[in-house]
Design a protein around this motif. Structure first.
Motif, mmCIF file in Angstrom:
data_model
loop_
_atom_site.group_PDB
_atom_site.id
_atom_site.type_symbol
_atom_site.label_atom_id
_atom_site.label_comp_id
_atom_site.label_asym_id
_atom_site.label_seq_id
_atom_site.Cartn_x
_atom_site.Cartn_y
_atom_site.Cartn_z
ATOM 1 N N SER A 118 6.006 6.042 4.251
ATOM 2 C CA SER A 118 5.280 4.963 3.573
ATOM 3 C C SER A 118 3.857 5.393 3.236
ATOM 4 O O SER A 118 3.312 5.024 2.190
ATOM 5 N N LEU A 119 3.237 6.196 4.138
ATOM 6 C CA LEU A 119 1.900 6.705 3.837
ATOM 7 C C LEU A 119 1.931 7.594 2.594
ATOM 8 O O LEU A 119 1.067 7.498 1.720
ATOM 9 N N ILE A 147 -0.234 -7.034 3.280
ATOM 10 C CA ILE A 147 0.822 -6.522 2.414
ATOM 11 C C ILE A 147 0.535 -6.860 0.954
ATOM 12 O O ILE A 147 0.857 -6.102 0.037
ATOM 13 N N ALA A 154 10.476 4.742 2.759
ATOM 14 C CA ALA A 154 9.215 4.191 3.263
ATOM 15 C C ALA A 154 9.535 2.890 3.975
ATOM 16 O O ALA A 154 10.102 1.967 3.387
ATOM 17 N N LEU A 167 -2.444 2.079 8.255
ATOM 18 C CA LEU A 167 -1.993 0.908 7.501
ATOM 19 C C LEU A 167 -1.807 -0.316 8.391
ATOM 20 O O LEU A 167 -1.545 -1.412 7.897
ATOM 21 N N ARG A 168 -1.927 -0.105 9.712
ATOM 22 C CA ARG A 168 -1.706 -1.233 10.617
ATOM 23 C C ARG A 168 -2.699 -2.355 10.330
ATOM 24 O O ARG A 168 -3.884 -2.114 10.133
ATOM 25 N N LEU A 174 -1.642 -4.212 -0.349
ATOM 26 C CA LEU A 174 -0.901 -2.963 -0.462
ATOM 27 C C LEU A 174 -0.078 -2.933 -1.740
ATOM 28 O O LEU A 174 0.068 -1.904 -2.387
ATOM 29 N N ALA A 183 4.030 1.351 10.205
ATOM 30 C CA ALA A 183 4.277 2.080 8.960
ATOM 31 C C ALA A 183 4.733 3.485 9.297
ATOM 32 O O ALA A 183 4.113 4.155 10.124
ATOM 33 N N ASN A 184 5.841 3.947 8.704
ATOM 34 C CA ASN A 184 6.295 5.310 8.995
ATOM 35 C C ASN A 184 5.613 6.320 8.073
ATOM 36 O O ASN A 184 4.957 5.952 7.087
ATOM 37 N N LEU A 188 8.211 -0.357 6.498
ATOM 38 C CA LEU A 188 7.098 -1.145 7.027
ATOM 39 C C LEU A 188 7.654 -2.303 7.822
ATOM 40 O O LEU A 188 8.669 -2.902 7.447
ATOM 41 N N VAL A 244 0.776 -5.640 7.772
ATOM 42 C CA VAL A 244 1.594 -4.492 8.177
ATOM 43 C C VAL A 244 1.375 -4.227 9.667
ATOM 44 O O VAL A 244 0.245 -4.042 10.111
#
Length: 591
Positions: free
Chosen positions: A31-32, A48, A15, A43-44, A51, A27-28, A17, A24
């Motif tokens: 990570s989701l 953090i 994951a 998540l943009r 999160l 996010a790849n 970020l 954030v």
């Protein structure tokens, strides 16, 4: 973010970020999944701290200290609740990076069980029973491995055996990682292993590897040093098959360089080749080709017909030029360019002659879709001529060629339109010839001068040329037309008018084509004009065309006798037809 970094970021099993100003930024997909979000929940710009469920990020992560720069990193194990309120045990690796020209943090997260794998075998064995350790490793979809300083595999999960086609017996005899990359990659792998062990390089690298049976495929290897007593003793890591990603990359690369309709190179690739030509001062040449009459064909027969013409032209260009390694590109809607290296004027002229011969052969085999292409060329036989000047000279010569052959080009386009019109207007059964003869006899009967007869013949032949723009499913429909379909059919005089206006030989009859479906009482189309406002030539054609249609067989009905046809015309006299001309038709027929 370059393409390779983009793909590594988005395909990583970790994951990832990018964090900037406590928020954030990127996010790849992993990570989701890890934090329990769906792809639709962005998540943009997510804080953090939220999160990580209130974890004080600034205090827990030392990367914000000025001393941490470059690829250095610090790892932290911690516990958070994901979006579904499930407790997960994570390890975070945080490193300082640049994002959009400003300092940022790359955060990498993975669950604690995978972190234990990445630690040294000694440490992992101390914290997890050996049987549990193996169970965790064998449940993973990725290859997990450890190797010593000589690249000998000291641990591998079950997936590794399937991945590389090896057996437990192979493993017990000893496996060296270098034996499972292709020979051309071995020195690079050996060098990279040394750099990772010395801390000079991160452990993310792509290789071409091979199975025991010989199959070759691409992978990405994420590795890290195994440290004992402060010294590296080997590497541990994860191997991911990136075959599908590579296939997707190749498809994207192909699409970025090729024209989707013809498969030839596109303008972007051609311009790149021109830049190479600028650096190379060797003799070269450019040929520019332009398909004649494409706009008119698209406007009348439709873009699918025009696309056929473009595709067939591209095939002939490919057959003529591509075998010699020249760059053949479609650089515009109807324009192609060929970049010929190590060529002179004689070679270019020979190539164009071969292309024209190929067109002639094509037109013999496919007379229904004849091709007409204007070509021009220019050669650079000294170093003073730039590629741009070479292109302009070839383009200018192409337009000179087009102007000098404009009559032949127009004839080719008109012939194509006539070929398309033939099945739509029963030209093949002699209708056009009979109609031309009848309108001229009518003109003689009412005293029109002889110089008008040639235009009348042309009008009789081309009056319905606009039907080439009407869809076949409407034009050949056996049942009654809907109101919308009737309106579509009634467009053909306007389509024919545009064709005639674009064709110098037909300009004199363009207005007649537009008005040949007007009625004497004003109920015709498209303009709704009446009486003497309708050109005399249109009134003559309307009567002659109706008579010939009634007295000859059509697919949907049999011909009727001449007296019956004359009677039908009399019924429509003063309504559809000129009442002064209808009585003259019997005399015209008799004589």
């Amino acid at each position: 973010m370059s393409d390779i970094y983009y793909h590594v970021f988005h395909s990583s099993p970790l994951a990832l970020l990018i964090i900037q100003d406590g928020l954030v930024q990127l996010a790849n997909p992993m990570s989701l999944r890890l934090f329990g979000y769906t792809r639709e929940e962005e998540l943009r710009n997510f804080p953090i701290k939220l999160l990580l469920n209130g974890l004080d990020f600034s205090q827990s992560v030392a990367v914000q200290q000025p001393g941490l720069t470059g690829p250095s990193f610090i790892t932290y194990p911690f516990q958070v609740r994901n979006h579904q309120n499930t407790v997960i045990h994570l390890v975070g690796c945080f490193s300082a990076v640049q994002y959009n020209g400003r300092p940022a943090i790359l955060a990498q997260f993975w669950q604690e069980n995978i972190w234990r794998v990445a630690q040294s075998a000694e440490s992992a064995t101390a914290e997890i029973p050996q049987s549990k350790y193996k169970e965790v490793m064998d449940s993973l979809h990725e290859v997990v491995f450890e190797m010593d300083l000589q690249a000998r595999i000291t641990f591998a999960n079950t997936k590794a055996f399937e991945f590389f086609g090896v057996t437990e017996a192979d493993y017990r005899r000893g496996i060296n990682a270098l034996d499972y990359v292709v020979p051309s990659e071995r020195e690079r792998m050996r060098d990279n292993i040394g750099k990772v062990l010395r801390g000079e390089k991160d452990g993310v690298t792509e290789y071409l590897v091979r199975k025991k049976g010989g199959d070759v495929f691409p992978v990405i290897i994420h590795s890290t040093r195994i440290m004992r007593d402060g010294k590296p003793v080997g590497l541990s890591g994860i191997i991911v098959d990136i075959t599908e990603r590579k296939i997707a990359e190749e498809k994207l690369k192909h699409l970025s360089q090729h024209d989707t309709l013809t498969g030839l190179y596109n303008r972007s690739y051609f311009e790149h080749a021109m830049l190479k030509l600028k650096a190379n001062k060797a003799p070269a040449g450019i040929i520019i080709c332009d398909v004649d009459g494409l706009k008119l064909i698209n406007d009348t027969l439709g873009h699918s017909y025009g696309d056929q013409l473009i595709t067939m032209t591209a095939n002939l260009l490919r057959q003529t030029f591509q075998g010699s390694g020249d760059v053949v590109a479609r650089i515009g809607g109807d324009e192609f360019a060929i970049l010929c290296s190590h060529s002179n004027a004689g070679i270019l002229q020979d190539l164009i002659s071969q292309f024209h011969s190929a067109i002639a052969k094509h037109n013999q085999v496919h007379p229904q879709i004849p091709i007409s292409v204007s070509c021009g060329f220019a050669s650079r036989e000294n170093e003073t001529m730039s590629p741009d000047e070479l292109f302009k000279a070839a383009d200018d010569n192409m337009y000179k060629e087009k102007l000098s052959n404009r009559q032949n080009n127009r004839d080719s386009v008109i012939q194509m339109l006539m070929n398309a019109l033939e099945p739509r207007d029963y030209l093949s059964d002699g209708h056009a010839e009979r109609l031309q003869d009848l309108v001229v006899r009518f003109a003689v009967r009412i005293g029109l001068p002889a110089e008008c007869h040639s235009d009348l013949r042309l009008f009789a032949k081309f009056h319905d040329i606009g039907k080439v723009g009407i869809p076949d499913q409407i034009l050949f429909k056996s049942g009654p037309l809907t109101k919308e379909e009737e309106r579509e059919v009634q467009r053909h005089p306007e389509i024919g008018y545009r064709i005639a206006q674009s064709t110098p030989d037909l300009v004199p009859i363009a207005e007649w084509i537009l008005k040949h479906h007007e009625w004497w009482n004003g109920n015709g189309y498209p303009l709704g004009i009446a009486g003497d406002s309708i050109p005399l030539e249109c009134r003559i054609l309307a009567i002659a065309d109706a008579f010939d249609t009634m007295t000859n067989d059509r697919p949907y009905r049999k011909a009727i006798p001449v007296p019956a046809a004359l009677n039908e015309l009399k019924k429509a006299s003063g309504v559809q037809f000129d009442p002064q001309l209808v009585p003259l038709l019997a005399d015209v027929i008799e004589h």
